[in-house]
Design a protein around this motif. Structure first.
Motif, short mmCIF file in Angstrom:
data_model
loop_
_atom_site.label_atom_id
_atom_site.label_comp_id
_atom_site.label_asym_id
_atom_site.label_seq_id
_atom_site.Cartn_x
_atom_site.Cartn_y
_atom_site.Cartn_z
N LYS A 280 0.56 -1.13 -0.25
CA LYS A 280 0.10 0.18 0.02
C LYS A 280 0.83 1.36 -0.07
CE LYS A 280 -3.81 -2.08 2.57
NZ LYS A 280 -4.41 -2.04 3.70
N ILE A 281 1.94 1.13 0.95
CA ILE A 281 2.90 2.35 0.89
C ILE A 281 3.52 2.76 -0.34
CG2 ILE A 281 4.91 3.41 2.17
CD1 ILE A 281 4.15 1.57 4.47
N ALA A 282 3.93 1.58 -1.09
CA ALA A 282 4.88 1.56 -2.33
C ALA A 282 3.76 2.34 -3.36
CB ALA A 282 5.16 0.31 -2.81
N ASN A 283 2.50 1.58 -3.26
CA ASN A 283 1.66 2.27 -4.40
C ASN A 283 1.27 3.68 -4.24
OD1 ASN A 283 1.65 -0.42 -5.88
ND2 ASN A 283 -0.10 -1.13 -4.48
N LEU A 284 1.07 3.92 -2.94
CA LEU A 284 0.70 5.30 -2.75
C LEU A 284 1.92 6.45 -3.10
CD1 LEU A 284 -1.28 7.59 -1.45
CD2 LEU A 284 -0.28 7.11 0.70
N ALA A 285 2.85 6.04 -2.81
CA ALA A 285 4.11 6.57 -3.45
C ALA A 285 4.33 6.91 -4.80
CB ALA A 285 5.62 6.05 -2.79
#
Length: 366
Positions: A280-285
């Motif tokens: 989720k963090i990688a996709n948001l970034a």
């Protein structure tokens, strides 16, 4: 494919040399290992090192969270309903991110084994080989320069230098000594581990810029909770700033990204509670066009293998900090990733590719 058994083991491996940062000194890598067995015979591995100064987790809290909270509620769950399982995990317990991460990576190991593909391919399959940096611990300037030179001679062209423990002038002396010793071609990145105040950080980084020390980026210059201070440093320096301890969850990342408080993000499975939240963090970034690094705590090859497979699967993860197993005096597992100097090969075996534990490092079954 239902979870039939969840076992835990406590392990410890000495480090070749003490690992020193602005937050702590580590001489032995301690960890809780998790083995999940499903009713079809598929097994998965995970681990959780205690890093109480960052995650708040200790050996005792990790063991309790896994054995007395997560295990009783996960036995019998069908892994094909994986979103339900991660929902249950996050409802059962607040925090305890390392314990969650250990269970999470074991579950992903099972799932990718079930799919008969490596975890990196299961998650996206972007890279097959990645390159790690090597960390230079905080010591005297001459000793750090000696260490840096040795790592370069051993095939590492990217160095992560720990700073933030002493006076800024002392840190600059250390960096200058390292740069003079390794030359201009070696990439140097810094990690202050929350060691500076915002104005101190701007002053220190400004001096580094004037001196032409050629720093790639600087991790977490200020306290984790000081997002405004992080933003101040980012806005008043030219060297890119990376958020690390400030980001545990996608919600944390959203706050940092929305106000442009950092140029880069460092994702760690032990902070995020595992691969599920890390994705989720990688996709948001990626939505914000922000590049990420995937790093680690002082972990064995179990955790680093899981982190490497996750990192290699994501297009916007372009920096890798996976040197921890190279610091250890032994290997906890058979299988997993392999190192050729700074290059990491993931391999084609299903899941994490782990075959068994090396019993000599197991202290007790829990």
């Amino acid at each position: 494919m239902r979870i039939q058994q969840m076992e835990t083991f406590q392990a410890a491996i000495p480090l070749k040399k003490a690992f020193k940062t602005a937050l702590r000194t580590v001489t032995v890598a301690e960890t809780i290992v998790v083995k999940i067995t499903c009713d079809n015979g598929i097994t998965g591995w995970g681990e959780a090192p205690p890093t109480h100064v960052i995650t708040g987790d200790t050996l005792a809290s990790i063991s309790y969270a896994i054995n007395h909270v997560l295990k009783p509620n996960l036995i019998g769950k069908d892994l094909r309903d994986r979103e339900c399982i991660w929902e249950v995990i996050n409802q059962l317990i607040v925090g305890n991110t390392s314990a969650k991460a250990a269970v999470d990576m074991a579950l992903y190991d099972c799932l990718s084994n079930y799919a008969n593909t490596s975890l990196s391919h299961f998650l996206g399959g972007y890279h097959s080989t990645i390159e790690t940096d090597y960390t230079v611990s905080v010591n005297g300037a001459d000793e750090m320069a000696d260490d840096a030179e040795g790592y370069v001679q051993n095939g590492f062209s990217i160095l992560k230098v720990k700073v933030g423990k002493d006076l800024i002038e002392t840190d600059i002396e250390r960096i200058r000594a390292i740069r003079e010793r390794v030359g201009p071609e070696v990439i140097i990145r810094l990690d202050a581990n929350q060691g500076w105040k915002p104005k101190e950080a701007v002053r220190a980084i400004g001096k580094m810029e004037v001196l032409g020390l050629n720093i790639e980026f600087i991790e977490q210059p200020v306290l984790a909770h000081d997002i405004e201070g992080l933003k101040y440093v980012t806005e008043n320096t030219q060297i890119p700033i990376m958020a690390d301890e400030s980001i545990f969850s996608a919600k944390d990342a959203k706050r940092v990204l929305e106000i442009n408080a950092a140029d880069l993000l460092n994702i760690k499975l032990m902070k995020a509670g595992g691969i599920h939240e890390a994705l989720k963090i990688a996709n948001l970034a990626a939505v914000y066009d922000v590049k990420c690094m995937v790093g680690s705590m002082i972990e064995t090859k179990i955790g680093i293998t899981a982190a490497a497979h996750f990192a290699a699967s994501q297009p916007n993860v372009t920096f890798y900090d996976f040197d921890a197993p190279l610091m250890l005096a032994g290997d906890l597992i058979q299988g997993g990733i392999t190192y050729e100097k700074s290059k990491i090969k993931l391999g084609e075996r299903p899941g994490l590719g782990i075959s068994r534990l090396n019993e000599e490092f197991i202290q007790r079954v829990m």
